[in-house]
Design a protein around this motif. Sequence first.
Motif: not given
Length: 128
Positions: A2-4, A62-63, A69-73
């Motif tokens: 996972e990367w952000s 997250a791969v 999974r792509i999340a946008v906060r």
Amino acid sequence: MEWSQTYPGCTSMVPAARAFVRGMLGDSPRRHDAELVTAELVANSLRHTPSGDSGEVTVTVAVAPGRARIAVRDSGDGTRWQPLSGLPVDEDDHGRGLFIVFAHADKVSHDADADGQTMWAELTWSEQ
């Protein structure tokens, strides 16, 4: 894995977020879909929440084998989000971005808490 990455709340950051996801998905067969979903989720956050007014958005990727999974906060309170209720029509001012997200992702949802909201999408593919 996972990367952000966190981006300033301006529309010029949409291509940067898209490039970030492209880099994290490498040669995934769903990379193009993931880029498109990311662009729409980030653009929606910037347009419809305080994040677009001198705020910021965080994109998390997250791969795992056969999935991403792509999340946008963002800083939205989550009260304006609604799942799609049908196809957008020509007279609609909004709604096409989420339509694109739902059309290209396998699963889409939304979470909200006291600190903001997260819109996320999952994509899957066959590992060969």
